[in-house]
Every structure is written in structure tokens, then in C-alpha cells.
Design a protein around this motif. Structure first.
Motif, short mmCIF file in Angstrom:
data_model
loop_
_atom_site.label_atom_id
_atom_site.label_comp_id
_atom_site.label_asym_id
_atom_site.label_seq_id
_atom_site.Cartn_x
_atom_site.Cartn_y
_atom_site.Cartn_z
N UNK A 236 26.92 46.80 -95.59
CA UNK A 236 27.88 46.00 -94.83
C UNK A 236 29.24 46.67 -94.80
N UNK A 237 29.64 47.25 -95.92
CA UNK A 237 30.90 47.99 -95.95
C UNK A 237 30.85 49.16 -94.99
N UNK A 238 29.69 49.81 -94.88
CA UNK A 238 29.53 50.93 -93.96
C UNK A 238 29.72 50.49 -92.52
N UNK A 239 29.15 49.35 -92.14
CA UNK A 239 29.29 48.87 -90.77
C UNK A 239 30.73 48.56 -90.43
N UNK A 240 31.41 47.86 -91.33
CA UNK A 240 32.81 47.50 -91.08
C UNK A 240 33.68 48.76 -91.02
N UNK A 241 33.49 49.65 -91.99
CA UNK A 241 34.33 50.85 -92.07
C UNK A 241 34.15 51.74 -90.84
N UNK A 242 32.90 51.94 -90.42
CA UNK A 242 32.65 52.82 -89.27
C UNK A 242 33.25 52.25 -88.00
N UNK A 243 33.06 50.95 -87.78
CA UNK A 243 33.57 50.33 -86.56
C UNK A 243 35.09 50.39 -86.49
N UNK A 244 35.74 49.99 -87.57
CA UNK A 244 37.20 49.96 -87.58
C UNK A 244 37.77 51.37 -87.49
#
Length: 358
Positions: A236-244
Motif C-alpha cells: 500500500x505504501x508503494x502504491x501511494x508513493x509511486x502515484x504521488x
């Protein structure tokens, strides 16, 4: 193996005159650190064959399930400080492309609806942090007596997306090669530190997946290190970090335009990060294409592409670590490094405080 010419002494960058408008365009790759000089062992023994064998074994290991992004970076750093990188030109060329393809592949593991929500949460942080970093960088650079070009390059690299931002803004500035090299070395050294430090800090503070992903995207320079640190923390951290982070990278365009106006440069070409469009396209396909959904004919394609993308990212960080020789670190000098560290600490601590207390 030919030794790389040394970077100009940092003192030459203090109050340096502006480059001539017809200065040659710098072609520094978006995610490539300084090419290392041959190691002491290679100089004494000429053991290029040994260096190539070690490089090959480490590269193969980075393709296995036992390798992780932080470990790959550590192995690359170890290689650079011992036998040296035997393929500096090749790894420098491959790093940028491999990172871009890996980011696109990660899009096949993301949901567009969740990405929009994450992007909305990070947009205010993005605007405030970019503006604040550029303003603080200008003030600190003047106080340290650094030239305007080096100050602006390091500030843009810290504010937006590290080496990609420096490579995009440098030609707009018509910056000198040594100015580009110093800025790139500064942000890549800090990227390496962040990749190891951030997950440990996140666990120590019991940060949620969303909090850590947002913090990574704002406070770590390069996309490769952002994704590496977030991967170590959780999906989940990966998804948020990549998008932002990728939404943040789009600010390369307005900042480059502003740079051309501020420094009164005419006839320059703005570099657009087109690979972000590939990431968005992959994410939309994963969200709306029935064949990629559970039960669809291609349901296994998305996870396979994501796994390949993560392997590509691991190899990318190995290449980056292999390029960070002691010569590159020493070439930065105290003043540019002080500026880079000060900006990084300010943006890291300020964003961390806001994220934990909002």
C-alpha cells in the motif's frame, strides 16, 4: 579502462559566472550518477576481469527473489568501493531507461480510483513543498556563496524528483558539465542514505502505509529510491508513493518553463517525462480492462509485469550504487553538499511533522 576526468573543484562553483548562451548542451542521463574512476585495486592489478566477474555475479543475484532494493543498492556501493564498476558507460545508459520501464510496469498493479485519492491527498503537500524548497534553496545558496546554477539545480533536484529534474532543468539553464555533475552527485548520495534510513524511521514511528508512502514521495529525491523505500515498507505504501511521486514529477514542466523565464534563456527545449503517461495507461488498463481482472483471460499478466518491474527497479538501484564511487562523493565538496543536506533535512522533518499531526 580509461579513468574518468575528475570533476572540477567545488571552489570553482562558488560565485561562478553564468555560462555563455551558446554553451554546449549537457546530455547527462536522468538517473545517472557520476561515472566512477577505476578503483585502487584495478589501478594496481589491472584486474578488470575480476571486476567483470564480480559485477556479473552480483547482477544475477539482484534478479533473484532474495534481493531487495536496499540490498541491491548496498551491493552496488560495495562494488564501487572495492573492485569498481567495469561497465560505467553501459550502466549509466541503462539506468534511466530501466527505471522508466519499471515504473510503467508498476502501473499494472495499481487501481486508478485509489491512485486518484492518493494524488488528491498529496497535491497540497506537493505544491507547498516544491515552492518552499526552491525559495529556501535560493536563500541558502546565496548565504553559502554558491553559484546560481548549482544552487538552482540542487534545489530543483530536492524539490521535484532528483536526477530527472536536474537533467531536465540543466539544459534549460545551459549549465556547465561540472555544475550538473556536482548536483547529481549530491542528490544521489542523499538518495542512498534515504533508502536505508526512511523504512527504519517509519517503523520506529509506527507510521501507517499511507503516511509512509506520502512521506517517501515528498521527502526522497529520486523515483527509484522512493519506490525502493516504499517497497520495503509495504504494497500500500508503494502504491501511494509511486502515484504521488509521479504526479510530483510532472512539475518538471512548469519549473523548467519558470527557469527559462527567470534566467532569461531563449530557444531552449523543455524535456517532458513521457514515461509517466505510460504509467497512467498501464494503471487504466489494469483498472478497466476485463481481461486483466480476476477470472479474465489475462489475469496473470498484471502480477507478472509488476514482478518484472520490481526486479527492474532492484537492478536499477544496483547500477546506481555501482556508480557512487568515493571519487564522486569527494568531488561534491562541502558547500554543495551542505546545501543539499540542509534542504533535505528541512523538507523531510517538516513533511513528517505535518503528515503525523494532520
Amino acid at each position: 579502462m580509461k579513468a574518468t576526468p575528475p570533476v572540477a573543484a567545488p571552489s570553482a562553483l562558488v560565485d561562478a559566472p553564468e555560462p555563455h548562451p551558446r554553451a554546449a548542451k549537457v546530455r547527462t542521463p536522468a538517473s545517472a550518477p557520476l561515472p566512477p574512476a577505476p578503483s585502487l585495486l584495478q589501478e594496481k592489478t589491472g584486474s578488470v576481469g575480476v571486476a567483470r566477474a564480480v559485477f556479473g555475479l552480483l547482477l544475477i543475484f539482484c534478479l533473484t527473489p532474495w534481493a531487495s532494493p536496499p540490498l541491491a543498492l548496498a551491493l552496488g556501493l560495495g562494488l564501487a568501493q572495492t573492485v569498481g564498476n567495469p561497465f560505467p558507460a553501459h550502466t549509466r545508459k541503462l539506468t534511466a531507461k530501466l527505471l522508466q520501464y519499471s515504473v510503467i510496469g508498476l502501473g499494472f498493479g495499481m487501481n486508478a480510483h485509489a491512485a486518484v485519492q492518493a494524488g488528491q491527498e498529496g497535491v497540497l503537500f506537493t505544491v507547498a513543498s516544491i515552492a518552499g524548497t526552491l525559495i529556501l534553496g535560493y536563500g541558502l545558496g546565496r548565504w553559502l556563496g554558491l553559484g546560481r546554477h548549482v544552487t538552482h539545480l540542487i534545489s530543483c533536484g530536492t524539490a521535484i524528483c532528483g536526477g530527472s529534474a536536474i537533467a531536465a532543468v540543466g539544459p534549460v539553464l545551459r549549465a556547465k558539465e561540472e555544475e550538473m555533475s556536482v548536483a547529481l552527485a549530491t542528490v544521489f548520495v542523499l538518495n542512498a542514505l534515504a533508502l536505508f534510513a526512511f523504512p527504519a524511521i517509519g517503523h520506529a514511528l509506527a507510521m501507517t502505509q499511507n503516511q509512509f508512502g506520502l512521506w517517501c514521495a515528498i521527502a526522497i529525491h529520486d523515483t527509484s529510491s522512493v519506490v525502493g523505500a516504499a517497497t520495503a515498507y509495504g504494497d500500500q505504501a508503494l502504491q501511494v508513493a509511486t502515484t504521488v511521486k509521479l504526479a510530483r514529477a510532472l512539475w518538471i514542466i512548469p519549473v523548467s518553463i519558470g527557469t527559462a523565464l527567470l534566467f532569461k534563456q531563449k530557444g531552449v527545449k523543455i524535456k517532458v517525462p513521457y514515461f509517466i503517461l505510460g504509467f497512467i495507461g498501464a494503471m487504466l488498463l489494469n483498472t478497466y480492462l476485463p481481461a486483466l481482472q480476476a477470472g479474465g483471460a489475462w489475469q496473470e499478466v498484471g502480477p507478472l509485469l509488476v514482478q518484472l518491474a520490481k526486479m527492474g527497479l532492484t537492478v536499477t538501484l544496483f547500477f546506481i550504487g555501482a556508480g557512487l564511487s568515493m571519487q564522486a562523493v569527494k568531488a561534491v565538496g562541502p558547500k554543495p553538499f551542505v546545501l543539499g543536506v540542509a534542504l533535505w533535512l528541512l523538507i523531510s522533518t517538516a513533511s513528517l511533522y505535518v503528515i503525523l499531526h494532520r
